[in-house]
Design a protein around this motif. Structure first.
Motif, PDB file in Angstrom:
ATOM      1  N   ALA A 113      44.213  55.956  71.619  1.00 12.67           N
ATOM      2  CA  ALA A 113      44.192  56.473  70.359  1.00 12.67           C
ATOM      3  C   ALA A 113      42.606  56.245  69.912  1.00 12.67           C
ATOM      4  O   ALA A 113      42.106  57.201  69.330  1.00 12.67           O
ATOM      5  N   CYS A 114      42.046  55.106  70.342  1.00 13.24           N
ATOM      6  CA  CYS A 114      40.827  54.733  69.641  1.00 13.24           C
ATOM      7  C   CYS A 114      40.266  53.508  70.398  1.00 13.24           C
ATOM      8  O   CYS A 114      41.099  52.862  71.043  1.00 13.24           O
ATOM      9  N   GLU A 115      39.078  53.177  69.933  1.00 13.52           N
ATOM     10  CA  GLU A 115      38.582  51.679  70.455  1.00 13.52           C
ATOM     11  C   GLU A 115      39.499  50.738  69.929  1.00 13.52           C
ATOM     12  O   GLU A 115      39.968  50.863  68.885  1.00 13.52           O
ATOM     13  N   SER A 116      39.609  49.713  70.537  1.00 12.21           N
ATOM     14  CA  SER A 116      40.314  48.490  69.979  1.00 12.21           C
ATOM     15  C   SER A 116      39.574  47.846  68.995  1.00 12.21           C
ATOM     16  O   SER A 116      38.193  47.994  69.248  1.00 12.21           O
ATOM     17  N   VAL A 117      40.341  47.339  68.228  1.00 12.50           N
ATOM     18  CA  VAL A 117      39.510  46.240  67.128  1.00 12.50           C
ATOM     19  C   VAL A 117      39.828  44.793  67.323  1.00 12.50           C
ATOM     20  O   VAL A 117      40.909  44.393  67.429  1.00 12.50           O
ATOM     21  N   ILE A 118      38.591  43.996  67.428  1.00 15.65           N
ATOM     22  CA  ILE A 118      38.673  42.512  67.632  1.00 15.65           C
ATOM     23  C   ILE A 118      37.988  41.828  66.500  1.00 15.65           C
ATOM     24  O   ILE A 118      37.418  42.509  66.010  1.00 15.65           O
ATOM     25  N   SER A 119      38.797  40.521  65.958  1.00 12.08           N
ATOM     26  CA  SER A 119      38.113  39.972  64.915  1.00 12.08           C
ATOM     27  C   SER A 119      38.038  38.560  65.345  1.00 12.08           C
ATOM     28  O   SER A 119      38.831  37.836  65.871  1.00 12.08           O
ATOM     29  N   GLU A 120      36.760  38.031  65.229  1.00 15.39           N
ATOM     30  CA  GLU A 120      36.530  36.665  65.436  1.00 15.39           C
ATOM     31  C   GLU A 120      37.194  35.676  64.140  1.00 15.39           C
ATOM     32  O   GLU A 120      36.835  35.934  63.116  1.00 15.39           O
ATOM     33  N   GLU A 121      38.358  35.122  64.599  1.00 16.05           N
ATOM     34  CA  GLU A 121      39.073  34.424  63.668  1.00 16.05           C
ATOM     35  C   GLU A 121      39.547  35.361  62.421  1.00 16.05           C
ATOM     36  O   GLU A 121      39.918  36.529  62.671  1.00 16.05           O
ATOM     37  N   ALA A 122      39.422  34.966  61.180  1.00 21.17           N
ATOM     38  CA  ALA A 122      40.020  35.925  60.049  1.00 21.17           C
ATOM     39  C   ALA A 122      39.230  37.207  60.059  1.00 21.17           C
ATOM     40  O   ALA A 122      37.941  36.992  60.147  1.00 21.17           O
ATOM     41  N   PRO A 123      39.597  38.325  59.566  1.00 28.15           N
ATOM     42  CA  PRO A 123      38.987  39.545  59.627  1.00 28.15           C
ATOM     43  C   PRO A 123      38.302  39.583  58.547  1.00 28.15           C
ATOM     44  O   PRO A 123      38.593  39.278  57.304  1.00 28.15           O
ATOM     45  N   SER A 124      37.012  40.017  58.654  1.00 26.39           N
ATOM     46  CA  SER A 124      36.010  40.521  57.507  1.00 26.39           C
ATOM     47  C   SER A 124      36.279  41.529  56.885  1.00 26.39           C
ATOM     48  O   SER A 124      37.306  42.371  57.464  1.00 26.39           O
ATOM     49  N   ASP A 125      35.761  42.162  55.764  1.00 26.98           N
ATOM     50  CA  ASP A 125      36.120  43.528  55.058  1.00 26.98           C
ATOM     51  C   ASP A 125      36.059  44.544  56.058  1.00 26.98           C
ATOM     52  O   ASP A 125      36.599  45.397  55.944  1.00 26.98           O
ATOM     53  N   ASP A 126      34.784  44.341  56.915  1.00 25.38           N
ATOM     54  CA  ASP A 126      34.361  45.378  57.706  1.00 25.38           C
ATOM     55  C   ASP A 126      35.434  45.621  58.872  1.00 25.38           C
ATOM     56  O   ASP A 126      35.754  46.748  59.197  1.00 25.38           O
ATOM     57  N   VAL A 127      36.001  44.327  59.359  1.00 24.63           N
ATOM     58  CA  VAL A 127      36.847  44.356  60.541  1.00 24.63           C
ATOM     59  C   VAL A 127      38.056  45.210  59.902  1.00 24.63           C
ATOM     60  O   VAL A 127      38.987  45.828  60.484  1.00 24.63           O
TER      61      VAL A 127
END
Ligand SMILES: Cc1cc2nc3c(=O)[nH]c(=O)nc-3n(C[C@H](O)[C@H](O)[C@H](O)COP(=O)(O)O)c2cc1C
Length: 140
Positions: A113-127
C-alpha cells in the motif's frame, strides 16, 4: 474498505504507532479495527480488504517470535491480493529487521500500500503523522 490494524508491542512504542494508523484509516473513511495479534481471529481474515501490520525489531533483527511470527505465518496465505502496509519500532539496528520483513512479505502476493513506517523507540509527532498516512494509504 474494511481494514485490520494488527500489532504486537512489548513496551508500547509499536502500540502508539498502531493507534495512529487506526486514526488515519478511520479519517480516510475506512471501517478500521485494531487488534493485537493474539486477539485477531484468523478465520475472519478473508473479510478484510487491507491489513496494516505492526511489530518491533526483536531477537536479532527478527519479528517477535512467540506471538507475532506464528500469527504472521498463519495470516500470510490470506494476504494475497490485499493491500498491506508494515510498521514498527526498533532500538539499535537501524531498521534492518524491517528490510527483512518487507522482503518476506512483498515478494509474495500482497499489494504494497505504501512505504513502511519505522520509529527509533517511541514515535515522534512526525512518525505518528507518517503512521496516519499509512493508515490512509492502506484504506484506498
Ligand atoms: C528482546 C529484545 C530484542 C530486541 N532486538 C532488537 C533488534 O534486533 N534490533 C533493534 O533495532 N532493536 C531491538 N530491540 C529494541 C526494540 O525493538 C525497541 O525497544 C522497540 O521500541 C520496542 O517496541 P515496542 O515498545 O513496541 O515493544 C529489542 C528489544 C528487546 C526487548
Amino acid at each position: 474498505m474494511k481494514i485490520a490494524v494488527i500489532y504486537w508491542s512489548g513496551t508500547g512504542n509499536t502500540e502508539a504507532m498502531a493507534n495512529a494508523v487506526l486514526e488515519g484509516a478511520k479519517d480516510a473513511g475506512a471501517d478500521a479495527q485494531l487488534f493485537t495479534c493474539s486477539d485477531f481471529n484468523l478465520a475472519t481474515a478473508d473479510s478484510f480488504d487491507g491489513f496494516a501490520l505492526g511489530c518491533p525489531a526483536m531477537g536479532a533483527e527478527e519479528l517477535e517470535d512467540s506471538e507475532f511470527l506464528p500469527f504472521y505465518n498463519d495470516l500470510k496465505s490470506s494476504l494475497a491480493g490485499k493491500k498491506v502496509a508494515l510498521f514498527g519500532s526498533y532500538g539499535w539496528g537501524g531498521g534492518e529487521w524491517m528490510k527483512l520483513w518487507e522482503a518476506d512479505c512483498f515478494t509474495g502476493a500482497p499489494v504494497k500500500a505504501c512505504e513502511s513506517v519505522i520509529s527509533e523507540e517511541a514515535p515522534s509527532d512526525d512518525v505518528l503523522a507518517q503512521c496516519k498516512e499509512l493508515g490512509a494509504a492502506v484504506s484506498k
